[in-house]
Design an enzyme around this catalytic site. Structure first.
Site, mmCIF file in Angstrom:
data_model
loop_
_atom_site.group_PDB
_atom_site.id
_atom_site.type_symbol
_atom_site.label_atom_id
_atom_site.label_comp_id
_atom_site.label_asym_id
_atom_site.label_seq_id
_atom_site.Cartn_x
_atom_site.Cartn_y
_atom_site.Cartn_z
ATOM 1 N N ASP A 13 0.734 -1.290 0.057
ATOM 2 C CA ASP A 13 0.092 0.102 0.109
ATOM 3 C C ASP A 13 0.688 1.221 -0.012
ATOM 4 O O ASP A 13 1.852 1.250 0.484
ATOM 5 C CB ASP A 13 -0.946 0.167 1.069
ATOM 6 C CG ASP A 13 -0.188 -0.207 2.597
ATOM 7 O OD1 ASP A 13 0.829 -0.817 2.586
ATOM 8 O OD2 ASP A 13 -0.514 0.638 3.473
ATOM 9 N N GLU A 70 -0.023 -0.977 5.683
ATOM 10 C CA GLU A 70 0.797 -0.756 6.734
ATOM 11 C C GLU A 70 0.811 0.693 6.899
ATOM 12 O O GLU A 70 0.991 1.224 8.026
ATOM 13 C CB GLU A 70 2.238 -1.138 6.009
ATOM 14 C CG GLU A 70 3.524 -0.892 6.588
ATOM 15 C CD GLU A 70 4.036 0.280 6.850
ATOM 16 O OE1 GLU A 70 4.990 0.777 7.658
ATOM 17 O OE2 GLU A 70 3.658 1.259 5.925
#
Length: 252
Positions: free
Chosen positions: A122, A189
């Site tokens: 991400d 994350e």
């Protein structure tokens, strides 16, 4: 009385410093002298193109409405499977928490302690109004001037692609690890990792798997930042970011 306590503490600190210094001098360096390996012949343009394709997948972590990025994660996974077919065929792939990926690379010695290699898929959103500040469009994945440009090229899709390139190359060469290796690629994350890394950790714990060590994304190679340091230096991180929740009990 207080003065004696302070002096006693200072004396203990002084003794500790002397002991540490003496031990450091006595032990000497434990650095192993290892001859460098010959450089590998790599298809750099193809690797850069793979990273560029990963950057073009807009895998943005959002606190609310995170499933808006589901098609982007699906596109990224399709690219990874096409580029790294041996990883998906010879390792055991699993999807955890919706979009995170866990690969198990079985080792040849069942008793050897397993290790983990991490990266995250991400990226953070682009701040509204700053799109024009980018030298290249933020999700273009353009290759120019020897660099791959775009959000996530460094944090952390570069690490993701590097790990997969390395494993794919090792598999093509017929390499078999002695330890079992887990590849753990979270998808959230940037907003805490509760649906990705945390669920992967819980799954491994449920299976009774305890990793000997874990390698995650690294820090910076800095130059001209620290006073008195005139050469490039690699910053080493030895822990992962996180948070602590404290519950206080207040008497009625």
């Amino acid at each position: 009385m207080l003065k004696r306590i302070v002096l006693g503490l200072l004396a203990l600190v002084g003794l500790a410093v002397i002991g540490l210094a003496a031990n450091a001098l006595r032990q000497g360096s434990r650095q192993i002298d290892v001859p460098p390996l010959a450089p590998l012949a790599l298809d750099v343009p193809a690797i850069a193109a793979s990273l560029g394709a990963a950057v073009r997948a807009r895998t943005i972590s959002l606190e609310e409405g995170g499933e808006q990025a589901a098609p982007a994660f699906a596109a990224l996974h399709a690219h990874l499977q096409a580029r790294y077919p041996l990883v998906f065929a010879q390792l055991t792939p699993e999807v955890v928490g919706g979009h995170s990926l866990l690969f198990t690379w079985q080792g040849s010695e069942p008793g050897a302690k397993p290790i983990g290699l991490m990266a995250h898929q991400d990226v953070v959103p682009i701040a509204p109004g700053t799109e024009g500040d980018w030298q290249q469009p933020p999700f273009s994945g353009v290759i120019e001037g020897g660099f791959v440009w775009g959000r996530g090229a460094w944090d952390d899709k570069g690490n993701l692609i590097a790990e997969l390139e390395a494993v794919e190359r090792l598999l093509a060469d017929g390499f078999k690890p002695r330890r079992t290796v887990y590849l753990m690629f979270g998808h959230d994350e940037e907003i805490g990792g509760q649906q990705g890394a945390a669920q992967i950790a819980a799954l491994l714990q449920q299976r009774g798997i305890k990793l000997d060590f874990v390698l995650d994304e690294g820090l910076l190679i800095i130059s001209g930042v620290l006073p008195g340091l005139d050469v490039p230096a690699a910053a080493i991180g030895i822990a992962e970011k996180g948070y602590l929740t404290v519950k206080l009990s207040v008497p009625a």
